[in-house]
Scaffold this motif. Sequence first.
Motif, mmCIF file in Angstrom:
data_model
loop_
_atom_site.group_PDB
_atom_site.id
_atom_site.type_symbol
_atom_site.label_atom_id
_atom_site.label_comp_id
_atom_site.label_asym_id
_atom_site.label_seq_id
_atom_site.Cartn_x
_atom_site.Cartn_y
_atom_site.Cartn_z
ATOM 1 N N GLU A 77 0.826 -1.201 0.000
ATOM 2 C CA GLU A 77 0.000 0.000 0.000
ATOM 3 C C GLU A 77 0.860 1.251 0.000
ATOM 4 N N ALA A 78 1.897 1.248 0.835
ATOM 5 C CA ALA A 78 2.796 2.399 0.893
ATOM 6 C C ALA A 78 3.517 2.601 -0.440
ATOM 7 N N MET A 79 3.964 1.514 -1.048
ATOM 8 C CA MET A 79 4.637 1.610 -2.336
ATOM 9 C C MET A 79 3.699 2.150 -3.406
ATOM 10 N N ALA A 80 2.472 1.631 -3.440
ATOM 11 C CA ALA A 80 1.508 2.107 -4.428
ATOM 12 C C ALA A 80 1.192 3.582 -4.225
ATOM 13 N N ALA A 81 1.250 4.031 -2.959
ATOM 14 C CA ALA A 81 0.993 5.433 -2.649
ATOM 15 C C ALA A 81 2.187 6.323 -2.925
ATOM 16 N N GLY A 82 3.276 5.745 -3.435
ATOM 17 C CA GLY A 82 4.447 6.534 -3.811
ATOM 18 C C GLY A 82 5.378 6.862 -2.670
ATOM 19 N N LEU A 83 5.394 6.017 -1.615
ATOM 20 C CA LEU A 83 6.279 6.267 -0.480
ATOM 21 C C LEU A 83 7.534 5.403 -0.567
ATOM 22 N N PRO A 84 8.710 5.990 -0.337
ATOM 23 C CA PRO A 84 9.918 5.168 -0.220
ATOM 24 C C PRO A 84 9.847 4.353 1.072
ATOM 25 N N ILE A 85 10.426 3.165 1.035
ATOM 26 C CA ILE A 85 10.351 2.232 2.162
ATOM 27 C C ILE A 85 11.669 2.193 2.919
#
Length: 428
Positions: A334-342
Amino acid sequence: MIQKVGGDTSRRLKVLLIIEQCHPEMSSVPFLGYKLYRALGAVADVTLATHGRNKEALLKLHPDADIVFFPESRASTYYYRFLESFLTRGATRWPLFHTLLYPIYAEFNHAVYKHFSESVARGNFDLVHAFTPIIPRYPVKIASVCKSTPFFLGPVNGGIPFPPGFSEVAKKEHQGFQALKRFAKYLPGYKTTYHNSKVVWVGSDYTLQALKVIFPESNLVKLSENGVDDEYFSLRREAKNGCRALFVGRLEPVKCVDILINALQLMPEKICLTIVGDGSERKQLEALVHKLHLEDFVQFTGWVPHNQLLPHYESADIFCFPSVKDFGGAVILEAMAAGLPIVGVNYGGVGEYADSSCGILLSATDPQTLAADFSSAMEELTFNPSRRLKMGECARQRAKAFSWSAKANDILDTYNEFIAKEGHSCSS
């Protein structure tokens, strides 16, 4: 959408989908079960077999769906409440909880067999697919009658041990009960389930290799059990100064949120951290924040319904996930799809989804070293907004392969491949 079935293009595949844990309002495995049901229901004619506990929530959203609910016995009801009360009080952990739930699953498993075995044997379905509880050690009794009807299993996942440097966390999570998995081969129907499966989808490299040793003749194919809704891809980001970190997940020992709080304390210039979730560790974590005088920087939101999570991803700049033993990690996607670096630990689930192009993955060494590494990674991204933006876009592109719609179509292609290969005719 019309699907090819044994040369017939006039209708969609008729699927018996067995998902014991399938609940749209819960988290973890039940929520994944619901997402898979909804995704496959969009591309196939699905009959869902699920537990009676899911009835109210499912009928609220799908009042006219073809769903068969299997209620539990009175003894199982009392037993479930007993286990749930221990989980609520923090007396047990999720791995142990799921192990102790086996009698309830066994009751459901037998009920599904009793109800559907004759119709499956007669070929009333094009195929049978069993999903939850995802645990790779649980048998599916109806697989024994899938002679002419193809049977598919999974994705299954789990079983990875804790990293050596996290023995204290392993004790808190009752990791010793993992030894019980060696007795799985004695469960009735366990071997038959795998031997009769046309495909066993497996969610991680670790579990895939472990199952290859036990069932070298089985057709084991890697496919994540997690997915992400298309709405997450709609968020757009711009490079900006300042940085807000986000964690989403259960507040249990395995998630190691204390490491994230200690990492924040080590940063020379603090950033804001939002912790979304609840669990047995919340009071200890709040006490740690107070002890380190981080009240102005750390916010606990408590549990947030899944349909209200999107704003939290939207307001964040980096996603931090310190869990050291996490096969699922749906929040990572979800975070990746939302454009957040991990920023996460390269052990278990996180490393299956993210790579160095879309985040900073750290080694699972020991709690102290990991806290220092998290601190350095968070600081590096805090002062480099353009890098955050580039990583986030890479993360978004990588996550597209894990959308629920893409996953459903991949599974559908596999269904059709085996039905065409073996010449199965349409059910009447």
